[in-house]
Enzyme design. Structure first.
Site, mmCIF file in Angstrom:
data_model
loop_
_atom_site.group_PDB
_atom_site.id
_atom_site.type_symbol
_atom_site.label_atom_id
_atom_site.label_comp_id
_atom_site.label_asym_id
_atom_site.label_seq_id
_atom_site.Cartn_x
_atom_site.Cartn_y
_atom_site.Cartn_z
ATOM 1 N N ILE A 1 -31.290 100.551 -17.940
ATOM 2 C CA ILE A 1 -31.584 99.212 -17.438
ATOM 3 C C ILE A 1 -32.904 99.280 -16.682
ATOM 4 O O ILE A 1 -33.071 100.110 -15.780
ATOM 5 C CB ILE A 1 -30.460 98.697 -16.520
ATOM 6 C CG1 ILE A 1 -29.111 98.727 -17.257
ATOM 7 C CG2 ILE A 1 -30.790 97.290 -16.044
ATOM 8 C CD1 ILE A 1 -29.055 97.879 -18.511
ATOM 9 N N LYS A 2 -33.824 98.391 -17.050
ATOM 10 C CA LYS A 2 -35.129 98.373 -16.391
ATOM 11 C C LYS A 2 -35.059 97.524 -15.125
ATOM 12 O O LYS A 2 -34.702 96.339 -15.172
ATOM 13 C CB LYS A 2 -36.195 97.825 -17.340
ATOM 14 C CG LYS A 2 -36.442 98.727 -18.540
ATOM 15 C CD LYS A 2 -37.489 98.165 -19.490
ATOM 16 C CE LYS A 2 -38.891 98.416 -18.984
ATOM 17 N NZ LYS A 2 -39.906 98.077 -20.030
ATOM 18 N N VAL A 3 -35.404 98.148 -14.013
ATOM 19 C CA VAL A 3 -35.385 97.491 -12.705
ATOM 20 C C VAL A 3 -36.791 97.590 -12.117
ATOM 21 O O VAL A 3 -37.356 98.687 -12.057
ATOM 22 C CB VAL A 3 -34.378 98.162 -11.756
ATOM 23 C CG1 VAL A 3 -34.412 97.507 -10.381
ATOM 24 C CG2 VAL A 3 -32.976 98.126 -12.349
#
Length: 942
Positions: free
Chosen positions: A139-141
């Site tokens: 997941i890109k944060v």
């Protein structure tokens, strides 16, 4: 020859692809990249998905399926993205397993709107990670201030995280610290850490783009040759220098630091630096420069497809280039600072811009999905519609329209499309503003929003709209379908001269908390002028010289109503573009000012219009207005002219607006579309062969009772045209579509869809009756032929009511329609009895029926009654008002005007040789209607 892409792995660098799309997967290209080029991972973001969805139709089937479930654009995007990520994860699973969890990852970005919200970032990342349900998903944060604590928590939760939008060294150190703390928390809780992966995406080329821009600005104002040479030497250097210094910090923490060495004993993995945004933006630079200078152990190199192709073609990898020129890198940043270019300012700006750009891409992909969904809806409407044996005829009509350049000519406002008469052409040219009025209204959006806010601040409880036909129907639809905001007034529409109704409204309303909207295109409509005079006098009685501040006027420029508004010092006057006919004015001030008054988000209505306008410009069968108009007109020419609307209850009030649009636009010269709205449902086998059915569903979830009826009529061979609204805010776009379809239908039927030549017939006779009243003080009503209790009958030679009704019914044929013209106070009890009578007549005679409340119907379907097909049979019911109300400035009262309008229309129908019977209802209206119903039960055939 060694593949340069595969050679990167020999130097400790993993090659990931910065792109993901459905065709990449289904074509086998992703599998080929893995096999031939040594691809070891994939990243995605909103910009990537925007490009992917725009470049292929492979998403269409899934979009249509998801839309059919009533899902929002945001949810549809998520489903598409998750499915792509899952499929890519499955393809890369062997890489993941072979590398023991080091590579084989696919990244999905969180919605950019969460970038500044820690708690929502955590919740959404957990949900998406669980939804993807793949061990090799990331997941890109974003590494924003709000993102840093979220990263720590997500790592502690066991979520694989790709930290994105990193530009500064300080920010990178915060990210590494967050990762370490998250790992430490898991170890402290006795949880496994050996399969938790994270990368820190350090953006490269964007740094050069911004710093080069600032260097160019310095060059533009620098004359010293040495200084210019220094500035030139720094161009294209900052990004690589920044990344190399970031790698040094990475080494100190993960390769040399004692803290991570202890964590590694528990199985913790290195958080690898990932070089993002590595495509060269400046054509003066090598197209592989950001790859070749950043090769090193424990790094990830993401490349866009164009960079992949370039590097495969002419890349020259060397080991450990990321460690070359570290002193030079320090010097570059120092020299930039000495030139006044703030590193902190640039990197902070780039991160903010990165969030903004991803948000724009996210919004763009949602718009693209919405546009695609609408196109698919149009196609599915055609597929879902059933025209049976009429399909070849409709196809021929469309071919003829396309051959005549009908679509282009509508948009060019070429009036010759409808008539050869130069005078009529000039008139039509002044009636086509509806095509683009939504663009003008967009310009007035601040004004409408300000009105909405001011109305809320003034705390009105009700808004009373005085207007007829096109001035009132759209606002009424907006109120009844969309509803008023809780902090804004409820809209009531007064479109009658019945004194009982007027008095009922006067009793209901607290004028101190009521806003009056006076709406008339011409500014001379007798009902509106009379009502305005009455209500203003009532306002003056209660509010004195503040009366005008409770009034809004909507009219064309230069009308008597505008002058009235100025002389009465009303609160606001909205001058509508004059090149729009009343029934086409829904999306102008006539519709949108009342919508703003009741607190509707006008933006939501207007936002749906440009995509519909674009679809209406297509010169092919995919034009939803072209197809609809051609189908309706062709079916009418073939005897299917009773356009029967079966609407989901949530959008049922829309039928009233459609009734006026179709009837007044096409009902002339002995032809036209006969709209049938709110008709009680019959058994499918009782519908005649003159019907075409229109089904309008909301959210693509059919209302089952209506869907069952539509399917039954379709099975019996009736044509069924389906319209599907995504949500209620599509209403404005659907109005534009029907307006366009009506214009097309007018062309096919050979009539001018923008005039209303027969409306004046009733107006002139009403005016003559009122002139007679002025002279004599008496209104001459039609002579009564017979009286039966509370029923006084005119227009017959029969001596009893049963015979009179039977004689009227002899005019009914299978192709007829039976119209109830009810001049009544439409209370719930009265409407219930009228609907019962309508149902009785429809079931007994098995013909189409209409019900119009007078004088309202004179401004909607009245044109068709006088000028349309000669198949109507008319029963006019006139309830004697129990009260009366004076009209300020006039010698006659509302009761007199009410009767004059009913009698004027009765005379106009007689003059056109229409079969018509007038029955005056004396005494209590419901009781009189019950008496009439009893007689009809006996008279109508069983």
């Amino acid at each position: 020859m060694t593949n340069p892409l595969r050679q990167l792995a020999a130097y400790g660098q993993s090659f990931w692809l910065d792109f993901l799309s459905r065709p990449l997967i289904t074509s086998g290209e992703l599998a080929r990249l893995i096999e031939d080029d040594g691809l070891r991972g994939v990243t995605s973001n909103p910009t990537i998905f925007d490009k992917a969805i725009s470049s292929t139709d492979e998403y269409d089937e899934e979009i249509a399926e998801l839309a059919a479930r009533g899902l929002s654009d945001e949810t549809i995007f998520e489903e598409l993205a998750v499915h792509d990520v899952q499929k890519a994860c499955d393809l890369l699973l062997l890489v993941y397993e072979a590398s023991e969890g080091q590579d084989g990852f696919v990244s999905l970005e969180l919605p950019p709107a969460l970038a500044d919200d820690t708690e929502r970032t955590i919740a959404e990342a957990r949900r998406l990670f669980a939804k993807i349900d793949r061990p090799n998903a990331m997941i890109k944060v974003p590494g924003t201030p709000a993102g840093i604590p979220a990263i720590e928590q997500l790592i502690a939760d066991g979520v694989n995280v790709n930290v994105t939008l990193l530009f500064s060294l300080q920010n990178y150190e915060q990210v590494m610290e967050a990762y370490l703390r998250g790992i430490e928390r898991r170890i402290a809780e006795g949880l496994a850490v050996d399969r938790i992966a994270s990368v820190a995406s350090f953006f490269v080329s964007r740094v050069d783009t911004e710093i080069d821009r600032r260097l160019d600005a310095l060059l533009a104002r620098t004359e010293d040759a040495a200084q210019r040479a220094l500035i030139e030497s720094l161009k294209g250097k900052a990004a690589i220098a920044n990344a190399k210094l970031a790698y040094q910090r990475f080494k100190r923490i993960f390769l040399e630091g004692e803290r991570f060495a202890q964590l590694r004993q528990h199985g913790a993995r290195i958080q690898r630096p990932l070089w993002a945004s590595t495509s060269t933006k400046n054509p003066a630079y090598s197209d592989v420069m950001y790859v070749e200078h950043l090769i090193g152990p424990y790094t990830v190199q993401t490349m866009a497809p164009v960079t992949v192709e370039a590097y495969r073609d002419h890349g020259q990898p060397r080991p450990n280039t990321v460690e070359e020129g570290i002193d030079e890198a320090e010097r570059v940043l120092q020299q930039l600072a000495e030139l006044g270019i703030s590193y902190e300012e640039v990197t902070t700006q780039l991160q903010r811009e990165g969030v903004r750009l991803f948000q724009e891409s996210y919004d763009s992909v949602l718009r693209r999905i919405a546009d695609r969904r609408r196109s698919l809806i149009a196609a599915s409407e055609r597929r879902g519609s059933s025209v049976g044996v009429y399909a070849p005829d409709i196809d021929r009509t469309i071919a003829e329209l396309l051959a005549a350049d009908a679509v282009e000519r509508v948009w060019r406002r070429d009036a010759r499309l409808w008539t050869d008469d130069p005078d009529r052409q000039r008139a039509i040219e002044q009636r086509l503003g509806w095509l683009t009025v939504h663009e003008q209204m967009r310009e007035h959006l601040p004004e409408l929003i300000a009105l909405r806010d001011e109305v809320r601040a003034r705390k009105f409880s009700h808004a009373l709209l005085l207007g007829m036909g096109g001035s009132s129907l759209a606002p009424e639809v907006f109120q009844r379908v969309l509803g008023n905001d809780v902090e804004h007034p409820e809209l009531l529409v007064l479109d009658t001269t019945n004194p009982d109704t007027i008095k009922r409204y006067r009793t209901q309303l607290d004028l101190a908390r009521t806003l009056i909207i006076v709406s008339s295109k011409s500014g001379t409509t007798i009902e509106t002028s009379s009502l305005a005079a009455y209500w203003f006098s009532e306002l003056e009685r209660e509010l004195g010289d503040r009366a005008g501040q409770h009034v809004i006027v909507i009219t064309d420029p230069g009308t008597p109503l505008e002058a009235w508004g100025r002389s009465h010092r009303v609160w606001r006057i909205f001058r509508n573009p004059p090149d729009i006919g009343g029934r086409y004015s829904a999306l102008s001030f006539f519709g949108l000012v009342p919508a703003a008054v009741i607190g509707l988000p006008i933006e939501a209505l207007l936002d749906r219009l440009p995509p519909m306008a674009e679809r209406l410009k297509r010169s092919n069968v995919d034009n939803p207005g072209l197809w609809l108009g051609a189908a309706l007109a062709t079916l009418a020419q073939l005897g299917r002219d009773k356009v029967t609307f079966l609407l989901e209850p949530a959008v049922a009030p829309f039928g009233d607006w459609l009734e006026q649009l179709l009837a007044e636009s096409t009902g002339k010269q002995g032809t036209g579309l006969v709209p049938i709205v709110h008709e009680p449902h019959l058994a499918p086998e009782h519908y005649g062969t003159d019907r075409v059915f229109i089904g309008i569903d909301l959210a693509l979830q059919p209302y089952q009772p209506i869907e069952a009826l539509l399917k039954a009529t379709e099975t019996l061979g009736h044509p069924v045209l389906r319209t599907q609204l995504w949500n209620l805010w599509e209403l404005g776009a659907e109005m534009l579509r029907w307006e366009f379809a009506t214009a097309i239908a007018g062309r096919v039927l050979g009539i001018d869809p923008f005039d209303e030549p027969d409306v004046r017939a009733s107006k002139d006779r009403t005016a003559a009756l009122l002139d007679g009243y002025r002279r004599t003080g008496e209104l001459v009503r039609p002579p009564v032929s017979l009286v039966d209790g509370p029923l006084a009958v005119a227009g017959t030679t029969a001596s009893d009511l049963r015979t009179a009704l039977a004689e009227l019914c002899t005019h009914i044929r299978s192709s007829s329609y039976l119209a109830l013209l009810a001049f009544v106070d439409p209370t719930p009890d009265v409407l219930e009895r009228l609907h019962a009578i309508r149902q009785l007549l429809a079931e007994r005679f098995r013909v189409a029926t209409t019900l119009g409340i007078g004088p309202r119907y004179l401004h909607s379907i009245g044109q068709l009654y006088k000028g349309g097909p000669e198949t109507g049979v008319f029963l006019q019911l006139v309830a004697e008002p129990a009260t009366d109300v004076p009209i300020p400035g006039q010698p006659y009262t509302f009761r007199t005007l009410f009767f004059a309008q009913a009698d004027g229309d009765f005379e106009a129908l007689l003059a056109r040789r229409r079969p018509v019977l007038q029955i005056t209802l004396r005494g209590e209206t419901v009781a009189a209607l019950e008496r009439l119903e009893q007689e009809l039960v006996v008279t109508a055939p069983h």
